[in-house]
Motif scaffolding. Structure first.
Motif, mmCIF file in Angstrom:
data_model
loop_
_atom_site.group_PDB
_atom_site.id
_atom_site.type_symbol
_atom_site.label_atom_id
_atom_site.label_comp_id
_atom_site.label_asym_id
_atom_site.label_seq_id
_atom_site.Cartn_x
_atom_site.Cartn_y
_atom_site.Cartn_z
ATOM 1 N N LEU A 134 92.912 117.272 54.831
ATOM 2 C CA LEU A 134 93.502 117.234 53.499
ATOM 3 C C LEU A 134 92.395 116.942 52.487
ATOM 4 C CD1 LEU A 134 96.019 117.268 51.658
ATOM 5 C CD2 LEU A 134 96.180 114.786 52.019
ATOM 6 N N MET A 135 92.346 117.769 51.433
ATOM 7 C CA MET A 135 91.349 117.588 50.389
ATOM 8 C C MET A 135 92.022 117.661 49.021
ATOM 9 S SD MET A 135 88.162 119.894 51.894
ATOM 10 C CE MET A 135 86.988 119.232 50.699
ATOM 11 N N CYS A 136 91.292 117.232 47.990
ATOM 12 C CA CYS A 136 91.810 117.242 46.624
ATOM 13 C C CYS A 136 90.699 117.686 45.681
ATOM 14 C CB CYS A 136 92.318 115.846 46.230
ATOM 15 S SG CYS A 136 93.008 115.747 44.566
ATOM 16 N N ARG A 137 90.926 118.767 44.970
ATOM 17 C CA ARG A 137 89.918 119.283 44.044
ATOM 18 C C ARG A 137 89.675 118.263 42.927
ATOM 19 N NH1 ARG A 137 88.362 124.443 43.659
ATOM 20 N NH2 ARG A 137 90.175 125.062 44.907
ATOM 21 N N PRO A 138 88.412 117.939 42.642
ATOM 22 C CA PRO A 138 88.108 116.871 41.681
ATOM 23 C C PRO A 138 88.160 117.328 40.227
ATOM 24 C CG PRO A 138 86.077 117.693 42.617
ATOM 25 C CD PRO A 138 87.195 118.432 43.323
ATOM 26 N N GLU A 139 89.279 117.887 39.832
ATOM 27 C CA GLU A 139 89.411 118.432 38.483
ATOM 28 C C GLU A 139 89.378 117.339 37.406
ATOM 29 O OE1 GLU A 139 92.937 120.760 38.457
ATOM 30 O OE2 GLU A 139 92.149 122.279 39.847
ATOM 31 N N ALA A 197 78.706 103.710 32.371
ATOM 32 C CA ALA A 197 77.779 104.077 31.298
ATOM 33 C C ALA A 197 76.987 105.339 31.615
ATOM 34 C CB ALA A 197 76.819 102.919 31.026
ATOM 35 N N ASN A 198 76.904 105.698 32.889
ATOM 36 C CA ASN A 198 76.170 106.904 33.276
ATOM 37 C C ASN A 198 77.078 108.131 33.181
ATOM 38 O OD1 ASN A 198 73.919 105.346 33.843
ATOM 39 N ND2 ASN A 198 74.403 105.172 36.027
ATOM 40 N N PRO A 199 76.605 109.208 32.598
ATOM 41 C CA PRO A 199 77.456 110.394 32.443
ATOM 42 C C PRO A 199 77.744 111.071 33.778
ATOM 43 C CG PRO A 199 75.212 110.881 31.756
ATOM 44 C CD PRO A 199 75.263 109.404 32.023
ATOM 45 N N THR A 200 78.918 111.675 33.876
ATOM 46 C CA THR A 200 79.281 112.475 35.045
ATOM 47 C C THR A 200 79.614 113.891 34.591
ATOM 48 O OG1 THR A 200 81.570 111.686 34.860
ATOM 49 C CG2 THR A 200 80.141 110.552 36.438
ATOM 50 N N ASP A 201 79.482 114.816 35.514
ATOM 51 C CA ASP A 201 79.693 116.235 35.223
ATOM 52 C C ASP A 201 80.820 116.736 36.123
ATOM 53 O OD1 ASP A 201 79.572 119.023 35.046
ATOM 54 O OD2 ASP A 201 77.398 119.053 34.796
ATOM 55 N N THR A 202 82.005 116.845 35.559
ATOM 56 C CA THR A 202 83.173 117.230 36.355
ATOM 57 C C THR A 202 83.010 118.623 36.937
ATOM 58 O OG1 THR A 202 84.592 115.829 34.978
ATOM 59 C CG2 THR A 202 85.681 117.496 36.334
ATOM 60 N N ALA A 203 82.477 119.541 36.155
ATOM 61 C CA ALA A 203 82.300 120.916 36.649
ATOM 62 C C ALA A 203 81.353 120.938 37.841
ATOM 63 C CB ALA A 203 81.774 121.810 35.531
ATOM 64 N N ARG A 204 80.315 120.137 37.779
ATOM 65 C CA ARG A 204 79.371 120.078 38.900
ATOM 66 C C ARG A 204 80.036 119.451 40.125
ATOM 67 N NH1 ARG A 204 74.433 116.683 40.247
ATOM 68 N NH2 ARG A 204 73.060 118.108 41.366
ATOM 69 N N SER A 249 76.025 114.980 45.461
ATOM 70 C CA SER A 249 75.385 113.941 44.656
ATOM 71 C C SER A 249 76.216 113.521 43.458
ATOM 72 C CB SER A 249 74.004 114.419 44.199
ATOM 73 O OG SER A 249 74.088 115.677 43.532
ATOM 74 N N GLU A 250 77.000 114.438 42.899
ATOM 75 C CA GLU A 250 77.832 114.064 41.749
ATOM 76 C C GLU A 250 78.965 113.140 42.178
ATOM 77 O OE1 GLU A 250 78.187 114.062 37.665
ATOM 78 O OE2 GLU A 250 76.668 115.059 38.894
ATOM 79 N N LEU A 251 79.571 113.436 43.305
ATOM 80 C CA LEU A 251 80.656 112.593 43.807
ATOM 81 C C LEU A 251 80.136 111.262 44.341
ATOM 82 C CD1 LEU A 251 82.771 115.385 45.489
ATOM 83 C CD2 LEU A 251 83.369 114.085 43.453
ATOM 84 N N LEU A 252 78.849 111.213 44.671
ATOM 85 C CA LEU A 252 78.238 109.950 45.078
ATOM 86 C C LEU A 252 78.254 108.942 43.930
ATOM 87 C CD1 LEU A 252 76.722 108.414 47.348
ATOM 88 C CD2 LEU A 252 74.599 109.388 46.444
ATOM 89 N N LEU A 253 78.297 109.418 42.699
ATOM 90 C CA LEU A 253 78.356 108.529 41.543
ATOM 91 C C LEU A 253 79.635 107.692 41.539
ATOM 92 C CD1 LEU A 253 77.054 110.954 38.752
ATOM 93 C CD2 LEU A 253 75.767 109.181 39.981
ATOM 94 N N GLY A 254 80.654 108.167 42.251
ATOM 95 C CA GLY A 254 81.896 107.412 42.393
ATOM 96 C C GLY A 254 81.953 106.609 43.680
ATOM 97 N N GLY A 255 80.877 106.688 44.466
ATOM 98 C CA GLY A 255 80.830 105.931 45.714
ATOM 99 C C GLY A 255 81.399 106.665 46.902
ATOM 100 N N GLY A 256 81.428 108.001 46.856
ATOM 101 C CA GLY A 256 82.001 108.761 47.954
ATOM 102 C C GLY A 256 81.099 109.877 48.435
ATOM 103 N N GLY A 257 81.306 110.291 49.680
ATOM 104 C CA GLY A 257 80.547 111.375 50.282
ATOM 105 C C GLY A 257 81.451 112.314 51.047
ATOM 106 N N VAL A 258 80.903 112.946 52.063
ATOM 107 C CA VAL A 258 81.616 113.967 52.840
ATOM 108 C C VAL A 258 82.924 113.424 53.410
ATOM 109 C CG1 VAL A 258 81.508 115.406 54.907
ATOM 110 C CG2 VAL A 258 79.513 115.236 53.396
ATOM 111 N N LYS A 259 82.844 112.328 54.146
ATOM 112 C CA LYS A 259 84.037 111.784 54.790
ATOM 113 C C LYS A 259 85.051 111.305 53.771
ATOM 114 C CE LYS A 259 86.784 110.232 57.934
ATOM 115 N NZ LYS A 259 87.846 110.116 56.905
#
Length: 285
Positions: free
Chosen positions: A22-27, A42-49, A267-277
């Motif tokens: 089960l996955m969820c698109r990070p829109e 304070a650090n910018p994130t790029d949703t499209a990336r 790497s972008e999702l790592l900014l939220g503290g998450g990875g592959v698993k």
């Protein structure tokens, strides 16, 4: 024992097993609050990336023959992309999540509703737990993490629900706040001394480390360097292991054991503290 003391079966003897995830698109992904050391609003994130990188992970799973199901993202819940935290499922029974922090608590009912709508028997939790983020299935045994998120009471609840052995492991480093950031299950269908897992020894207290060393003597010990980019936050089908692209030391260790590591950039999702698993919840029907 170090990771090079024992070299197990050659590549030809490892067989991939198709899985359903089960996955969820990070829109709606962004970092607007701080609930773990990785997050810095304070650090910018790029949703499209983030969406682009997530799509690469999705495509990798499909190319390996896995089935992907999707839960719709909900505005205002940017961490729904980390579906591993949404529950824990064995034999069609879904144990729901009850999140520690208020920012994520609405995710629990959303995931439980999805489970119910898709034919799972849903058990509403009585105790705080963050699903497969802290619960890892190795053969018939459930490794269960505590220390930062899931409570030990949830471990007992899990044991009573599934009638399986649950081994409680205490995490001590806040950078590795979920068990799936400190342990990777490489042979999900086997258990005890014949199973391969990988882990970061310094993430655990002494009692938990002793338990891991006794139960899994052939485990891979992963470096601090690879662990700090959530290299252990990976998915294995028994042969193919999807890992963080930059975890090159772990990649070499996996090849030595006869696995096929596949690196992806999250790497972008790592900014939220998450990875592959974190982005992947196994649906065991």
């Amino acid at each position: 024992m170090t990771s090079t003391d024992t070299v197990t079966a050659p590549t030809s003897k490892r067989t991939p097993q198709p899985r359903t995830y089960l996955m969820c698109r990070p829109e709606h992904f962004t970092v607007s609050y701080r609930i773990n050391p990785w997050m810095e609003p304070a650090n910018p994130t790029d949703t499209a990336r983030a969406v682009e990188q997530w799509q690469s992970l999705y495509d990798t799973y499909v190319s390996l023959g896995h089935t992907i199901e999707l839960i719709d993202p909900i505005p205002g819940l940017p961490d729904m992309v980390y579906t591993a935290n949404g529950g824990f499922i064995i034999d069609g029974t879904a144990y729901g999540a009850s999140f520690t922090y208020p920012e994520r608590q609405p995710e629990g009912p959303a995931f439980m509703q999805w489970f119910a709508d898709h034919g799972f028997d849903v058990v509403e939790p009585k105790n705080i737990n963050e699903g497969e983020g802290d619960f890892l299935l190795v053969g018939d045994t459930i490794l269960a993490g505590t220390g930062f998120r899931s409570t030990t009471d949830s471990h007992k609840e899990l044991a009573d629900l599934y009638g399986r052995e649950v081994l409680s492991l205490t995490l001590t480093n806040p950078n590795f706040y979920h068990l799936d950031t400190a342990i990777s299950v490489l042979d999900p269908l086997t258990g005890d001394r014949d199973a391969n897992i990988a882990y970061l020894p310094s993430a655990f207290d002494e009692a938990s480390l002793a338990l891991l060393e006794e139960r899994y003597p052939n485990a891979i010990h992963v470096s601090e360097e690879d662990s700090r980019i959530l290299g252990l936050n990976s998915i294995s089908d028994g042969y193919n292991v999807v890992i963080a692209k930059r975890a090159t030391g772990f990649e070499a260790q996996l090849r030595e054991r006869g696995y096929n590591p596949i690196g992806v950039d999250l790497s972008e999702l790592l900014l939220g503290g998450g990875g592959v698993k974190c982005c992947t919840l196994e649906l065991r029907r």
